[in-house]
Design a protein around this motif. Structure first.
Motif, PDB file in Angstrom:
ATOM      1  N   TYR A  72       1.125  -1.136   0.572  1.00  0.00           N
ATOM      2  CA  TYR A  72       0.218   0.124  -0.080  1.00  0.00           C
ATOM      3  C   TYR A  72       0.596   1.538  -0.560  1.00  0.00           C
ATOM      4  O   TYR A  72       0.247   2.200  -0.710  1.00  0.00           O
ATOM      5  N   CYS A  89       0.135   6.703   3.711  1.00  0.00           N
ATOM      6  CA  CYS A  89      -0.864   5.796   3.953  1.00  0.00           C
ATOM      7  C   CYS A  89      -0.688   5.854   5.356  1.00  0.00           C
ATOM      8  O   CYS A  89      -0.433   5.489   5.716  1.00  0.00           O
ATOM      9  N   ARG A 100      -7.743  -2.425   7.982  1.00  0.00           N
ATOM     10  CA  ARG A 100      -8.317  -1.320   7.049  1.00  0.00           C
ATOM     11  C   ARG A 100      -6.408  -0.471   7.065  1.00  0.00           C
ATOM     12  O   ARG A 100      -6.063   0.266   7.001  1.00  0.00           O
ATOM     13  N   LEU A 102      -6.120   2.406   4.060  1.00  0.00           N
ATOM     14  CA  LEU A 102      -6.266   3.937   3.691  1.00  0.00           C
ATOM     15  C   LEU A 102      -5.167   4.565   3.048  1.00  0.00           C
ATOM     16  O   LEU A 102      -4.198   4.407   3.396  1.00  0.00           O
ATOM     17  N   ILE A 104      -4.416   8.750   2.104  1.00  0.00           N
ATOM     18  CA  ILE A 104      -5.129   9.881   1.457  1.00  0.00           C
ATOM     19  C   ILE A 104      -4.931  10.833   0.987  1.00  0.00           C
ATOM     20  O   ILE A 104      -2.786  10.917   1.606  1.00  0.00           O
ATOM     21  N   VAL A 109     -10.126  10.884   0.786  1.00  0.00           N
ATOM     22  CA  VAL A 109      -9.272   9.113   1.232  1.00  0.00           C
ATOM     23  C   VAL A 109     -10.185   8.812   0.067  1.00  0.00           C
ATOM     24  O   VAL A 109     -10.733   9.150  -0.592  1.00  0.00           O
ATOM     25  N   ASP A 112      -9.485   3.176   0.151  1.00  0.00           N
ATOM     26  CA  ASP A 112     -10.311   2.289   1.454  1.00  0.00           C
ATOM     27  C   ASP A 112     -10.804   0.784   1.305  1.00  0.00           C
ATOM     28  O   ASP A 112     -11.562   0.932   0.554  1.00  0.00           O
ATOM     29  N   ARG A 113      -9.387   0.203   1.271  1.00  0.00           N
ATOM     30  CA  ARG A 113      -9.918  -1.250   1.583  1.00  0.00           C
ATOM     31  C   ARG A 113     -10.210  -1.862   2.329  1.00  0.00           C
ATOM     32  O   ARG A 113      -8.837  -1.946   3.770  1.00  0.00           O
ATOM     33  N   THR A 114     -10.557  -2.540   2.664  1.00  0.00           N
ATOM     34  CA  THR A 114     -10.908  -3.777   3.748  1.00  0.00           C
ATOM     35  C   THR A 114     -10.011  -4.375   4.028  1.00  0.00           C
ATOM     36  O   THR A 114      -9.856  -5.313   3.020  1.00  0.00           O
ATOM     37  N   ALA A 140      -8.200   5.215  -7.331  1.00  0.00           N
ATOM     38  CA  ALA A 140      -7.571   6.421  -6.000  1.00  0.00           C
ATOM     39  C   ALA A 140      -6.772   7.945  -7.108  1.00  0.00           C
ATOM     40  O   ALA A 140      -7.451   8.675  -7.083  1.00  0.00           O
TER      41      ALA A 140
END
Length: 153
Positions: A72, A89, A100, A102, A104, A109, A112-114, A140
């Motif tokens: 990420y 990140c 989670r 993120l 930004i 944001v 946004d990944r679970t 993104a």
């Protein structure tokens, strides 16, 4: 990695170059010194058989969590290069392997990944990892494009 998936064109992409930089940044003892890119990125490739060997219930180790953060972070760097605004990140993972991720940009944001089953984090091949990163990057950047004013804050 014994597959013919490793071609120089794939390894020379901006994303895989960034992934290599991120992995080398984690190597505080110089273990990766002299290693080829394929060997450095090999932990990101998990076959279905390798995934099956990992227990369903289990806590992710620090090395696996570092790989998730590396993935990420590389996407965040790519977002920053493309849009010209600083991207941050944030990764929050519980000891059970859920959390989670993120990214930004400014006050926006953009990702946004679970995260689930982090202890099984990996891709079928480096090509599939790059494809997934390209999808996340495109999403993104589209969000940054739609809300450029917020991204600039």
């Amino acid at each position: 990695m014994t597959e013919a998936v490793i071609d120089e064109g794939l390894l020379s992409t901006d994303f895989l170059k960034e992934m290599t930089k991120q992995m080398r940044a984690l190597d505080s003892y110089g273990t990766y010194e002299g290693w080829p890119v394929e060997k450095i990125l090999a932990p990101f490739v998990l076959t279905k058989e390798q995934r099956r060997e990992i227990p369903v219930v289990g806590d992710p180790d620090d090395v696996t969590i570092a790989r998730v953060k590396c993935f990420y972070n590389a996407i965040a760097v790519m977002v920053e290069k493309e849009c010209g605004h600083m991207a941050s990140c944030l990764i929050n993972i519980t000891h059970e392997g859920f959390g989670r991720g993120l990214i930004i940009v400014g006050k926006l944001v953009v990702l946004d990944r679970t995260l689930r089953d982090v202890h099984r984090f990996g891709f079928d091949s480096l090509s599939k990892m790059k494809d997934e990163a390209d999808k996340l990057l495109a999403t993104a950047l589209a969000i940054v494009g739609k809300h450029a004013e917020v991204a600039g804050l």
